[in-house]
Motif scaffolding. Sequence first.
Motif, PDB file in Angstrom:
ATOM      1  N   PRO A   1       0.837  -1.204   0.000  1.00 46.31           N
ATOM      2  CA  PRO A   1       0.000   0.000   0.000  1.00 46.31           C
ATOM      3  C   PRO A   1       0.869   1.250   0.000  1.00 46.31           C
ATOM      4  O   PRO A   1       2.041   1.206   0.401  1.00 46.31           O
ATOM      5  CB  PRO A   1      -0.808  -0.127   1.301  1.00 46.31           C
ATOM      6  CG  PRO A   1       0.021  -1.015   2.182  1.00 46.31           C
ATOM      7  CD  PRO A   1       0.737  -1.962   1.270  1.00 46.31           C
ATOM      8  N   LEU A   2       0.295   2.360  -0.436  1.00 48.72           N
ATOM      9  CA  LEU A   2       1.069   3.592  -0.564  1.00 48.72           C
ATOM     10  C   LEU A   2       1.592   4.076   0.790  1.00 48.72           C
ATOM     11  O   LEU A   2       2.662   4.685   0.860  1.00 48.72           O
ATOM     12  CB  LEU A   2       0.214   4.675  -1.232  1.00 48.72           C
ATOM     13  CG  LEU A   2       0.913   5.997  -1.567  1.00 48.72           C
ATOM     14  CD1 LEU A   2       2.136   5.750  -2.431  1.00 48.72           C
ATOM     15  CD2 LEU A   2      -0.052   6.956  -2.244  1.00 48.72           C
ATOM     16  N   ARG A   3       0.863   3.806   1.875  1.00 49.92           N
ATOM     17  CA  ARG A   3       1.320   4.251   3.206  1.00 49.92           C
ATOM     18  C   ARG A   3       2.628   3.570   3.601  1.00 49.92           C
ATOM     19  O   ARG A   3       3.332   4.050   4.488  1.00 49.92           O
ATOM     20  CB  ARG A   3       0.249   3.986   4.256  1.00 49.92           C
ATOM     21  CG  ARG A   3      -0.134   2.525   4.410  1.00 49.92           C
ATOM     22  CD  ARG A   3      -1.244   2.336   5.426  1.00 49.92           C
ATOM     23  NE  ARG A   3      -1.742   0.978   5.428  1.00 49.92           N
ATOM     24  CZ  ARG A   3      -2.717   0.554   4.638  1.00 49.92           C
ATOM     25  NH1 ARG A   3      -3.306   1.399   3.795  1.00 49.92           N
ATOM     26  NH2 ARG A   3      -3.125  -0.706   4.680  1.00 49.92           N
ATOM     27  N   ASP A   4       2.954   2.425   2.951  1.00 47.96           N
ATOM     28  CA  ASP A   4       4.224   1.750   3.214  1.00 47.96           C
ATOM     29  C   ASP A   4       5.304   2.161   2.224  1.00 47.96           C
ATOM     30  O   ASP A   4       6.404   1.600   2.239  1.00 47.96           O
ATOM     31  CB  ASP A   4       4.033   0.227   3.147  1.00 47.96           C
ATOM     32  CG  ASP A   4       3.187  -0.306   4.289  1.00 47.96           C
ATOM     33  OD1 ASP A   4       2.987   0.446   5.265  1.00 47.96           O
ATOM     34  OD2 ASP A   4       2.718  -1.454   4.213  1.00 47.96           O
ATOM     35  N   ARG A   5       4.988   3.126   1.353  1.00 51.16           N
ATOM     36  CA  ARG A   5       5.967   3.606   0.361  1.00 51.16           C
ATOM     37  C   ARG A   5       6.106   5.132   0.450  1.00 51.16           C
ATOM     38  O   ARG A   5       5.992   5.836  -0.554  1.00 51.16           O
ATOM     39  CB  ARG A   5       5.520   3.237  -1.058  1.00 51.16           C
ATOM     40  CG  ARG A   5       5.362   1.761  -1.332  1.00 51.16           C
ATOM     41  CD  ARG A   5       4.647   1.543  -2.663  1.00 51.16           C
ATOM     42  NE  ARG A   5       5.221   2.334  -3.751  1.00 51.16           N
ATOM     43  CZ  ARG A   5       4.616   2.526  -4.925  1.00 51.16           C
ATOM     44  NH1 ARG A   5       3.412   2.000  -5.149  1.00 51.16           N
ATOM     45  NH2 ARG A   5       5.181   3.258  -5.858  1.00 51.16           N
ATOM     46  N   PRO A   6       6.337   5.702   1.624  1.00 50.79           N
ATOM     47  CA  PRO A   6       6.368   7.164   1.739  1.00 50.79           C
ATOM     48  C   PRO A   6       7.462   7.808   0.886  1.00 50.79           C
ATOM     49  O   PRO A   6       7.327   8.952   0.455  1.00 50.79           O
ATOM     50  CB  PRO A   6       6.610   7.403   3.232  1.00 50.79           C
ATOM     51  CG  PRO A   6       7.239   6.145   3.733  1.00 50.79           C
ATOM     52  CD  PRO A   6       6.630   5.041   2.923  1.00 50.79           C
TER      53      PRO A   6
ATOM     54  N   MET B   1       1.147  15.657   2.107  1.00 48.19           N
ATOM     55  CA  MET B   1       0.918  14.441   1.345  1.00 48.19           C
ATOM     56  C   MET B   1       1.563  13.227   2.011  1.00 48.19           C
ATOM     57  O   MET B   1       0.994  12.134   2.018  1.00 48.19           O
ATOM     58  CB  MET B   1       1.474  14.605  -0.077  1.00 48.19           C
ATOM     59  CG  MET B   1       0.856  15.742  -0.881  1.00 48.19           C
ATOM     60  SD  MET B   1      -0.869  15.467  -1.306  1.00 48.19           S
ATOM     61  CE  MET B   1      -0.670  14.508  -2.799  1.00 48.19           C
ATOM     62  N   ILE B   2       2.744  13.413   2.561  1.00 46.74           N
ATOM     63  CA  ILE B   2       3.429  12.290   3.205  1.00 46.74           C
ATOM     64  C   ILE B   2       2.738  11.906   4.507  1.00 46.74           C
ATOM     65  O   ILE B   2       2.685  10.734   4.880  1.00 46.74           O
ATOM     66  CB  ILE B   2       4.906  12.643   3.441  1.00 46.74           C
ATOM     67  CG1 ILE B   2       5.640  12.745   2.093  1.00 46.74           C
ATOM     68  CG2 ILE B   2       5.588  11.604   4.338  1.00 46.74           C
ATOM     69  CD1 ILE B   2       7.052  13.288   2.204  1.00 46.74           C
ATOM     70  N   ALA B   3       2.178  12.886   5.232  1.00 47.59           N
ATOM     71  CA  ALA B   3       1.523  12.601   6.513  1.00 47.59           C
ATOM     72  C   ALA B   3       0.172  11.917   6.331  1.00 47.59           C
ATOM     73  O   ALA B   3      -0.277  11.189   7.216  1.00 47.59           O
ATOM     74  CB  ALA B   3       1.338  13.897   7.295  1.00 47.59           C
ATOM     75  N   TYR B   4      -0.473  12.146   5.184  1.00 47.74           N
ATOM     76  CA  TYR B   4      -1.793  11.550   4.938  1.00 47.74           C
ATOM     77  C   TYR B   4      -1.654  10.034   4.756  1.00 47.74           C
ATOM     78  O   TYR B   4      -0.639   9.543   4.250  1.00 47.74           O
ATOM     79  CB  TYR B   4      -2.392  12.189   3.681  1.00 47.74           C
ATOM     80  CG  TYR B   4      -3.813  11.797   3.398  1.00 47.74           C
ATOM     81  CD1 TYR B   4      -4.844  12.156   4.239  1.00 47.74           C
ATOM     82  CD2 TYR B   4      -4.131  11.063   2.253  1.00 47.74           C
ATOM     83  CE1 TYR B   4      -6.160  11.804   3.974  1.00 47.74           C
ATOM     84  CE2 TYR B   4      -5.428  10.703   1.968  1.00 47.74           C
ATOM     85  CZ  TYR B   4      -6.441  11.078   2.825  1.00 47.74           C
ATOM     86  OH  TYR B   4      -7.733  10.721   2.548  1.00 47.74           O
ATOM     87  N   ARG B   5      -2.665   9.265   5.156  1.00 47.01           N
ATOM     88  CA  ARG B   5      -2.554   7.809   5.178  1.00 47.01           C
ATOM     89  C   ARG B   5      -2.935   7.139   3.856  1.00 47.01           C
ATOM     90  O   ARG B   5      -2.654   5.967   3.656  1.00 47.01           O
ATOM     91  CB  ARG B   5      -3.435   7.223   6.295  1.00 47.01           C
ATOM     92  CG  ARG B   5      -3.048   7.650   7.683  1.00 47.01           C
ATOM     93  CD  ARG B   5      -1.620   7.300   8.014  1.00 47.01           C
ATOM     94  NE  ARG B   5      -1.359   5.857   7.877  1.00 47.01           N
ATOM     95  CZ  ARG B   5      -0.171   5.321   7.998  1.00 47.01           C
ATOM     96  NH1 ARG B   5       0.880   6.076   8.215  1.00 47.01           N
ATOM     97  NH2 ARG B   5      -0.016   4.019   7.870  1.00 47.01           N
TER      98      ARG B   5
END
Length: 537
Positions: free
Chosen positions: A366-371, A404-408
């Motif tokens: 998921p994108l949250r694991d690819r900051p 953007m990076i802080a958003y889940r």
Amino acid sequence: MERSEQLLLDVWREACRHIELSESAANIANLVRNDLPLEMLLVRQFDFSSRSVKTLAVGRSSPSALGLGADNVASVAKWERLIAWASTGKVSRTPANRRSGEMGLVVPKTLEGEALAGPLRGAGDPVGVLVATAPLNRAITDRDVRLFEMLIEPFSVALENHLRMHELSHLREIADSEKRKLLKRLGKPDQPEEVIVGAESGLRRVLDRVNLVASSDVPVLILGETGTGKEVVSRAIHARSNRHEGPFIRVNCGAIPPDLIDSQLFGHERGSFTGADAARQGWFERADGGTLFLDEIGELPPAAQVRLLRVLQDSFIERIGGQHPIRVDVRIVAATHRDLPSMVRAAAFREDLWYRINVFPLTMPPLRDRPEDIPKLVRHFAARAAQRFGLPTVEPSSDDMLVMIAYRWPGNIRELAAVIDRAVILGEGTRLDIRTALGGWSNESTPPATPSDEPTFYEVIPESLPPRSIPTTQSPANLGEPLSLNDAIRQHIEQVLRRVHGKIEGPQGAADLLQVNPHTLRAKMRKLKIDWDAFRR
């Protein structure tokens, strides 16, 4: 702002925010669960060709049984009564287990409890119905009916957008298939391989495995949350394979009406059924010599699973109304966001088909694991949106990047692309209006999704781990400093693994003793770098 007005605003935001109708339904069900007693919330479509009602999306506040498929309407007269009711736009209400008239047609027989149903309209005509059922011990009140009526218009818009999107996607696949066939006949190369943002960072591990499997013809199963880029990876497999000059056909299994699946996949002969005015090739024939991407394969009904299994076994298809088998040379790449092993255990997905497609699984992070990929993705989508909308390309600011990076990113890359499109339009070519595009969310507010160590998916082929010797157990009393939480969890898991000799699943396995799902345990052990093979005898 009153509670009802704020709730309606949030519902509209969720209805318009997501491309996938299932995401909107799930999020809206979660939004209203404290105000509306929901056991189940269904978005159902009217299929005029087969006079049936089929479930497109399910939002539930508690787990429920599978099997909410199409309900075939018995007669023309009943269908006409259903459409007449839907044309009135009135919400109907019925007690538990006493459903008649239109409610008997639109509420699945497997659902219990009192029910509400409201017609969903598109461009003035009824296109579907919204159904809500209450828990068995909860009666529906007049207030519940008024709140349910507030949901009708947002869901009407969401359903209409869903139908238009899938119609455009279907037309695009046809055009793409014909273009590739024409280019092949003319001996001209197809378009170059699509650029994959994150290929050298967050997706490097996935693409390493793509390179391993691309040159073979074995089936590939891509697992991952909605919007993680499963189609992009499937195209990369095709582009790097020996079939790259052949067609690449994408089929959304969840978007095909059950009565049309055979015709869509295998084709039909002229006169084989009412409306078959000409012979038609199915997707398998169109993909001959290339790759067939079966997206959302978990949505295939059981009967279609049987026929798909036979094709995978012997590489022959037979058109509807045909008398001769047709050999096809097709490489299968399948994808799903569903937990197929759980569906196999629930008899909702065939075990033998699962073994056929699960030869080489790939799991999309998921994108949250690819900051680390988010800045590159933001710039990529900002440049693309500016070109599409005829606006100057604007670089995101450092503040934009922090937000953007802080958003889940519960909707992953698909949600990020939609947010950037909105931000480009709202910024009018002078800036990216990220905060407004995110609906006012900021990193000081509560994120809409909570990070979890539990995997949404699993890997049947585990990633290789460096060899480790079996560690000795250390007591916290023997340590100079307190253990970190991860170290304490690692020691506890290793202690259990030592006791069961590395056994994960089954009775008296590690997952059974720890009372967790085996896939969750494996994901946790991968995160903590525990090599469970080292504990086996």
